[in-house]
Enzyme design. Sequence first.
Site, PDB file in Angstrom:
ATOM      1  N   HIS A   2      27.317 -41.638 -12.717  1.00  0.00           N
ATOM      2  CA  HIS A   2      26.148 -42.283 -12.099  1.00  0.00           C
ATOM      3  C   HIS A   2      25.833 -43.625 -12.780  1.00  0.00           C
ATOM      4  O   HIS A   2      24.731 -43.808 -13.314  1.00  0.00           O
ATOM      5  CB  HIS A   2      24.890 -41.414 -12.183  1.00  0.00           C
ATOM      6  CG  HIS A   2      25.059 -40.007 -11.687  1.00  0.00           C
ATOM      7  ND1 HIS A   2      25.595 -39.699 -10.468  1.00  0.00           N
ATOM      8  CD2 HIS A   2      24.741 -38.815 -12.259  1.00  0.00           C
ATOM      9  CE1 HIS A   2      25.603 -38.389 -10.312  1.00  0.00           C
ATOM     10  NE2 HIS A   2      25.096 -37.833 -11.379  1.00  0.00           N
ATOM     11  N   ASP A  60      29.515 -33.326  -7.912  1.00  0.00           N
ATOM     12  CA  ASP A  60      28.240 -33.202  -8.614  1.00  0.00           C
ATOM     13  C   ASP A  60      27.395 -32.014  -8.149  1.00  0.00           C
ATOM     14  O   ASP A  60      27.628 -30.885  -8.556  1.00  0.00           O
ATOM     15  CB  ASP A  60      27.492 -34.543  -8.485  1.00  0.00           C
ATOM     16  CG  ASP A  60      26.241 -34.623  -9.354  1.00  0.00           C
ATOM     17  OD1 ASP A  60      25.907 -33.639 -10.022  1.00  0.00           O
ATOM     18  OD2 ASP A  60      25.594 -35.679  -9.386  1.00  0.00           O
TER      19      ASP A  60
END
Length: 458
Positions: free
Chosen positions: A274, A325
Amino acid sequence: MKLFTKHALLAQGWANDVLFEIDEHGQITKIDCDVKQPSEAAQTLAGPTLPGMPNLHSHAFQRAMAGFAERHASRQDSFWTWRKLMYGLAERITPTQIQHIASQLYVDMLKAGYTAVGEFHYLHHAPGGKFYESPTELSDRVIAAAQTAGIAITHLPVLYAHGGFGAQAPNAGQRRFVNDIDRFAVLLEALYTRYRDSKDIRIGVAPHSLRAVTLGLVQQAIAIVTQLDTSAPIHIHIAEQGKEVEDCVAWSKKRPVEWLFDNLHVDERWCLVHATHLADDEVQQLAQSQAVAGLCPTTEANLGDGFFAAARYFELGGGYGIGSDSHVCLSPGEELRMLEYGQRLLYERRAILAANETSSVGASLYINAAKGGARALGCNSGRLEVGARADLVVLDPEAPILLGKQGDLLLDAMVFASSDNPVKDVMVGGQWRVVDGHHQHEAEILRNYERTQHELWT
Ligand code: NGQ
Ligand code: ZN
């Protein structure tokens, strides 16, 4: 073992009439192209053959809540309100449930063409924070799930100590995550003792985020893991939310990526998950390093994170890979499509992430994500060449969207032209794990998963 295929994406590009030789360790030992008469001992593959895709970022247990967080939880829903719901699950889930969820998840990953997973694992303790008798109890569960499914795993035990920048106390929802450095050292050592010689298992380390650790803790964790394995992968959540960047600046006068590079030696062992909110000099710094940007396009969209500066970062030649994720989506093609579409919507242009003037977007994204993902997971895969692990994906030659296509067009079709899964067979480390769309243990794994979902949600 010998495998013959009419069309394969090798490290140097597409080739025809390819014969692979794979040894008993699951490594590719020989590749011949333009083989007109393969020996009878060779198994002929059904369709075009690709390197398997590494999935570099997973929180397996979150698969159980996919689809359960798509309505208002507050007046202003955000990443942080989602996180509260997620903590609600994390607080009550049992070891057996975790194992069943991860088993189903990993089978589904394999069926989608993911051949390795980076499990960013932070659930360490029992509900309430009580220690299990064995520090590896929950790590063992996810690793067992990976072995049942037959997916390669890079297990990344997470160091989680604080609830916010500047060593704030953790909150009640984080009790199952928290370790001090001594306990974390015990966990790492136990994991290495247990798994260091196992096939297709690697152990790394993951400081959760800059808000959950201190500099001293990260340095100690890296020192401990490096003593066990000098090339152990290091993963961290770096700059997912605007608030996280603001808090980091308020605490240190630096943005997260800037702080990381100023304080630690960020090399090819690192994966920055991220890397969403980066200033341009941070984009450059990351691109010029050997670290991998861990992009999770569908989760980042689902959580309202923001856009990664992909156009700029790719232009600078930065390394990257993809992760699913929170597992709202299990499709490498869809992750890559989301990545390109985000940029198209931002810039009102097309074909933005093609590697150069002659290559296609689908092929550029697939090839680079496979390569970067393998680097992030510390595995010798992500491309088909001699010496690499035999992780391969065979596409369905009868998938309508692939008909009449060859070479890079297959990858463009897979990424942009269909949501159907085009994967037929999947091999990990020389073992067939998915055959004609099916996994050997799928029925039992599904039954256990179904029971688990009932326990959790009804
Ligand atoms: C996680 N997930 O660790 O599961 C996080 C949420 C946090 C994502 N960042 C928790 N997508 O970051 O504090
Ligand atoms: Zn994550």
